[in-house]
Design a protein around this motif. Structure first.
Motif, PDB file in Angstrom:
ATOM      1  N   SER A   1       5.193  -1.921 -17.025  1.00  0.00           N
ATOM      2  CA  SER A   1       6.443  -1.172 -17.077  1.00  0.00           C
ATOM      3  C   SER A   1       6.231   0.311 -16.813  1.00  0.00           C
ATOM      4  N   GLN A   2       5.030   0.822 -17.072  1.00  0.00           N
ATOM      5  CA  GLN A   2       4.805   2.260 -16.965  1.00  0.00           C
ATOM      6  C   GLN A   2       3.838   2.655 -15.860  1.00  0.00           C
ATOM      7  N   THR A   3       2.858   1.822 -15.548  1.00  0.00           N
ATOM      8  CA  THR A   3       1.844   2.230 -14.578  1.00  0.00           C
ATOM      9  C   THR A   3       1.545   1.126 -13.582  1.00  0.00           C
ATOM     10  N   LEU A   4       1.001   1.551 -12.441  1.00  0.00           N
ATOM     11  CA  LEU A   4       0.506   0.642 -11.416  1.00  0.00           C
ATOM     12  C   LEU A   4      -1.007   0.781 -11.355  1.00  0.00           C
ATOM     13  N   SER A   5      -1.671  -0.218 -10.798  1.00  0.00           N
ATOM     14  CA  SER A   5      -3.122  -0.177 -10.676  1.00  0.00           C
ATOM     15  C   SER A   5      -3.512  -0.774  -9.336  1.00  0.00           C
TER      16      SER A   5
ATOM     17  N   THR B   1       0.858  -1.175   0.000  1.00  0.00           N
ATOM     18  CA  THR B   1       0.000   0.000   0.000  1.00  0.00           C
ATOM     19  C   THR B   1       0.895   1.225   0.000  1.00  0.00           C
ATOM     20  N   LEU B   2       0.813   1.979  -1.085  1.00  0.00           N
ATOM     21  CA  LEU B   2       1.696   3.112  -1.294  1.00  0.00           C
ATOM     22  C   LEU B   2       0.959   4.428  -1.113  1.00  0.00           C
ATOM     23  N   GLU B   3       1.700   5.428  -0.671  1.00  0.00           N
ATOM     24  CA  GLU B   3       1.143   6.774  -0.578  1.00  0.00           C
ATOM     25  C   GLU B   3       1.046   7.368  -1.979  1.00  0.00           C
ATOM     26  N   VAL B   4      -0.142   7.842  -2.334  1.00  0.00           N
ATOM     27  CA  VAL B   4      -0.383   8.392  -3.669  1.00  0.00           C
ATOM     28  C   VAL B   4      -0.934   9.811  -3.534  1.00  0.00           C
ATOM     29  N   LEU B   5      -0.357  10.737  -4.287  1.00  0.00           N
ATOM     30  CA  LEU B   5      -0.891  12.093  -4.378  1.00  0.00           C
ATOM     31  C   LEU B   5      -1.853  12.107  -5.567  1.00  0.00           C
ATOM     32  N   VAL B   6      -3.130  12.313  -5.284  1.00  0.00           N
ATOM     33  CA  VAL B   6      -4.159  12.239  -6.320  1.00  0.00           C
ATOM     34  C   VAL B   6      -4.063  13.458  -7.234  1.00  0.00           C
ATOM     35  N   GLU B   7      -4.018  13.193  -8.554  1.00  0.00           N
ATOM     36  CA  GLU B   7      -3.894  14.271  -9.526  1.00  0.00           C
ATOM     37  C   GLU B   7      -5.191  14.552 -10.271  1.00  0.00           C
ATOM     38  N   GLY B   8      -6.121  13.583 -10.298  1.00  0.00           N
ATOM     39  CA  GLY B   8      -7.381  13.786 -11.009  1.00  0.00           C
ATOM     40  C   GLY B   8      -7.899  12.476 -11.543  1.00  0.00           C
ATOM     41  N   PRO B   9      -8.861  12.530 -12.475  1.00  0.00           N
ATOM     42  CA  PRO B   9      -9.411  11.297 -13.043  1.00  0.00           C
ATOM     43  C   PRO B   9      -8.396  10.584 -13.922  1.00  0.00           C
ATOM     44  N   SER B  10      -8.517   9.268 -14.005  1.00  0.00           N
ATOM     45  CA  SER B  10      -7.655   8.485 -14.869  1.00  0.00           C
ATOM     46  C   SER B  10      -7.860   8.897 -16.324  1.00  0.00           C
ATOM     47  N   ARG B  11      -6.789   8.901 -17.096  1.00  0.00           N
ATOM     48  CA  ARG B  11      -6.891   9.284 -18.503  1.00  0.00           C
ATOM     49  C   ARG B  11      -7.502   8.180 -19.350  1.00  0.00           C
ATOM     50  N   THR B  12      -7.511   6.956 -18.836  1.00  0.00           N
ATOM     51  CA  THR B  12      -8.047   5.833 -19.600  1.00  0.00           C
ATOM     52  C   THR B  12      -9.432   5.398 -19.126  1.00  0.00           C
TER      53      THR B  12
ATOM     54  N   PRO C   1     -12.533   7.337 -16.845  1.00  0.00           N
ATOM     55  CA  PRO C   1     -12.973   8.482 -16.029  1.00  0.00           C
ATOM     56  C   PRO C   1     -13.624   8.085 -14.714  1.00  0.00           C
ATOM     57  N   ASP C   2     -13.990   6.799 -14.572  1.00  0.00           N
ATOM     58  CA  ASP C   2     -14.587   6.340 -13.307  1.00  0.00           C
ATOM     59  C   ASP C   2     -13.523   6.004 -12.267  1.00  0.00           C
ATOM     60  N   ARG C   3     -12.254   6.047 -12.664  1.00  0.00           N
ATOM     61  CA  ARG C   3     -11.161   5.774 -11.738  1.00  0.00           C
ATOM     62  C   ARG C   3     -10.340   7.044 -11.529  1.00  0.00           C
ATOM     63  N   LEU C   4      -9.435   6.991 -10.567  1.00  0.00           N
ATOM     64  CA  LEU C   4      -8.578   8.129 -10.254  1.00  0.00           C
ATOM     65  C   LEU C   4      -7.152   7.861 -10.709  1.00  0.00           C
ATOM     66  N   ARG C   5      -6.408   8.936 -10.820  1.00  0.00           N
ATOM     67  CA  ARG C   5      -5.004   8.852 -11.227  1.00  0.00           C
ATOM     68  C   ARG C   5      -4.163   9.638 -10.230  1.00  0.00           C
ATOM     69  N   GLY C   6      -3.022   9.080  -9.858  1.00  0.00           N
ATOM     70  CA  GLY C   6      -2.126   9.783  -8.951  1.00  0.00           C
ATOM     71  C   GLY C   6      -0.707   9.316  -9.147  1.00  0.00           C
ATOM     72  N   ARG C   7       0.168   9.759  -8.259  1.00  0.00           N
ATOM     73  CA  ARG C   7       1.585   9.438  -8.405  1.00  0.00           C
ATOM     74  C   ARG C   7       2.165   9.075  -7.042  1.00  0.00           C
ATOM     75  N   THR C   8       2.984   8.022  -7.027  1.00  0.00           N
ATOM     76  CA  THR C   8       3.631   7.610  -5.792  1.00  0.00           C
ATOM     77  C   THR C   8       4.881   8.455  -5.553  1.00  0.00           C
ATOM     78  N   ARG C   9       5.479   8.277  -4.393  1.00  0.00           N
ATOM     79  CA  ARG C   9       6.737   8.958  -4.099  1.00  0.00           C
ATOM     80  C   ARG C   9       7.846   8.482  -5.036  1.00  0.00           C
ATOM     81  N   HIS C  10       7.671   7.276  -5.610  1.00  0.00           N
ATOM     82  CA  HIS C  10       8.654   6.739  -6.554  1.00  0.00           C
ATOM     83  C   HIS C  10       8.454   7.302  -7.957  1.00  0.00           C
ATOM     84  N   ASN C  11       7.498   8.226  -8.098  1.00  0.00           N
ATOM     85  CA  ASN C  11       7.167   8.845  -9.383  1.00  0.00           C
ATOM     86  C   ASN C  11       6.498   7.872 -10.342  1.00  0.00           C
ATOM     87  N   LYS C  12       5.841   6.853  -9.799  1.00  0.00           N
ATOM     88  CA  LYS C  12       5.090   5.902 -10.615  1.00  0.00           C
ATOM     89  C   LYS C  12       3.626   6.347 -10.676  1.00  0.00           C
ATOM     90  N   VAL C  13       3.074   6.337 -11.892  1.00  0.00           N
ATOM     91  CA  VAL C  13       1.663   6.671 -12.078  1.00  0.00           C
ATOM     92  C   VAL C  13       0.807   5.499 -11.614  1.00  0.00           C
TER      93      VAL C  13
END
Length: 454
Positions: free
Chosen positions: A439-443, A392-403, A405-417
């Motif tokens: 390789s690029q995103t977490l879910s 369970t990672l700390e995520v700074l919420v940036e807004g809705p997911s780009r893929t 819209p019913d999900r959210l998008r944020g970034r971890t301290r490791h700079n992972k989306v």
């Protein structure tokens, strides 16, 4: 009716930062942002000169500006940034419809252009001034940029930055602390420090007197980058500190320790490689070799084992043989980057590398090497990402997911989306349990915890 502006940005994070300053300054002058270029009274371009592709895209956009200027001659067309700096007076020779042109250090001059009695074609190309004192309009109220220095003292043979942004100049630490304090008061939780070589910060500043109570004759102190991180970490209310870009030659142990010891400094380090071949690194004038670079990586892994590492790599530099490229692949395999920015070499006018005529790598060979490199980078990044599964990672919420819209998008301290299901609002810090990783995103799914894992 308020005048309207439209600003198009090309290039790096520094340019994005400069554009935020331009927007803040224009709005303080009473301008409003236009959604479309056709609606604008002022058409601005903030340009990049690092890659040929950015030049080409900019020229295409400038063609539309010429047509709009022809339709309404009272429109003002301005060109700022590194491209304008690199070609200087050629801006007006090649594009006579441009009204104003200015280099990266002259963002603050834009107000003078727009408030002058008679607006004529003119350019300011000296290396002066910071945009840090100008008002900023941030894209997200909870994330901010902080320009800690400008310019670069390195002489990489492929890079045009020193000739467009000048010698390195650091801002005083007390000024930077005050700016972060003001950001926090405005709701900023994450700040990214900017500079062409952030970890050489402070070397041009005068040393401070010894602390009170120090022994007589003690050496005067100088605020370096590690000390600056400590000062900013102490600002009450700041949650995250990031920075870009450092240089491997200046990645010292005290900076690495800051990632382990300072609560707000994120577990992510961008460490540009450029090439895994010491011979090519020497031709690039990078001032470190493969062994020195890997030594820095080993130090990071030892002191911050969970740190995410990202990098920059250039493929097809003049003289790069198949063996040189194989050495780059070896380093990528060994390090295991979490992400990488990969570039096919293109010569930049005015650089030493652009004058090389022997050992040029054919374009099809560059493309083939790039494909092999990207495949390896993605494989290793995918393997590295598996370490987050079940955490369970700390995520700074940036807004809705780009893929979705019913999900959210944020970034971890490791700079992972991270794309996740949850109820948190943009700007909030929340916990997210990671269920899948590419390789690029977490879910994952939101987990309401008092303090998520870093």
């Amino acid at each position: 009716m308020a005048k309207r502006y439209h600003l198009t940005t090309f290039g790096c994070q520094m340019n994005e930062h400069d554009s935020e300053r331009m927007k803040g300054m224009l709005e303080s002058l009473g301008y409003a942002e236009a959604a479309q270029r056709e609606e604008a009274d002022l058409i601005l371009f903030n340009t990049c000169s690092i890659r040929e592709a950015a030049d080409s895209r900019f020229i295409a956009h400038l063609g539309q500006a010429r047509r709009l200027k022809r339709e309404r001659p009272e429109r003002v067309v301005g060109v700022g940034g590194c491209w304008a700096q690199s070609v200087k007076e050629e801006v007006f020779e090649r594009f006579p419809f441009v009204d104003v042109a200015f280099g990266p250090g002259q963002v603050h001059k834009l107000a003078e252009f727009l408030t002058s009695d008679s607006l004529t074609a003119q350019g300011f190309f000296e290396f002066e001034g910071f945009t840090g004192h100008l008002p900023a309009r941030r894209e997200r109220a909870f994330q901010g940029w902080l320009q800690i220095s400008v310019g670069c003292n390195c002489a990489c043979s492929y890079c045009i930055v020193p000739s467009t942004r000048g010698r390195e100049v650091s801002r005083p630490p007390e000024e930077l602390v005050a700016e972060v304090q003001a950001m926090v008061a405005e709701g900023v939780k994450e700040v990214t420090l900017l500079g062409q070589n952030v970890n050489s910060y402070g070397r041009d500043l005068a040393a401070r007197p010894p602390r009170a109570g120090g022994r007589a004759g003690a050496r005067r102190e100088r605020t370096g980058f590690a000390e600056l991180l400590g000062l900013l970490d102490a600002v009450e209310g700041i949650e995250r500190i990031r920075y870009t870009s450092p240089h491997p030659k200046d990645m010292r142990e005290e900076v690495i320790r800051a990632h382990a010891q300072l609560e707000s400094v994120c577990e992510h380090i961008h460490l540009p490689l450029q090439s895994g071949s010491s011979r090519i690194l020497k031709a690039m004038r990078r001032t470190y070799d493969r062994a020195r670079y890997l030594d820095r990586v080993a130090m990071i892994r030892e002191q911050v084992p969970d740190a995410a590492l990202s990098t920059d790599i250039i493929v097809g530099f003049p003289g790069e043989t198949e063996d040189d490229f194989a050495q780059t692949l070896e380093v990528v395999e060994e390090v295991g980057y979490d992400s990488a920015f990969t570039f096919i070499f293109s010569p930049r006018r005015g650089t030493e590398a652009a004058a090389v005529t022997e050992g040029l790598v054919p374009h099809p060979v560059k493309v083939a090497r790039m494909e092999r490199l990207v495949e390896l980078v993605q494989r290793r990044a995918r393997e590295r990402a598996q370490r987050f599964l079940g955490r369970t990672l700390e995520v700074l919420v940036e807004g809705p997911s780009r893929t979705d819209p019913d999900r959210l998008r944020g970034r971890t301290r490791h700079n992972k989306v991270v794309n996740f299901t949850g109820l948190a609002a943009p700007g909030e810090l929340t916990g997210v349990e990671i269920l899948t990783a590419t390789s690029q995103t977490l879910s994952g799914e939101e987990r309401l915890l008092a303090r998520a894992e870093g």
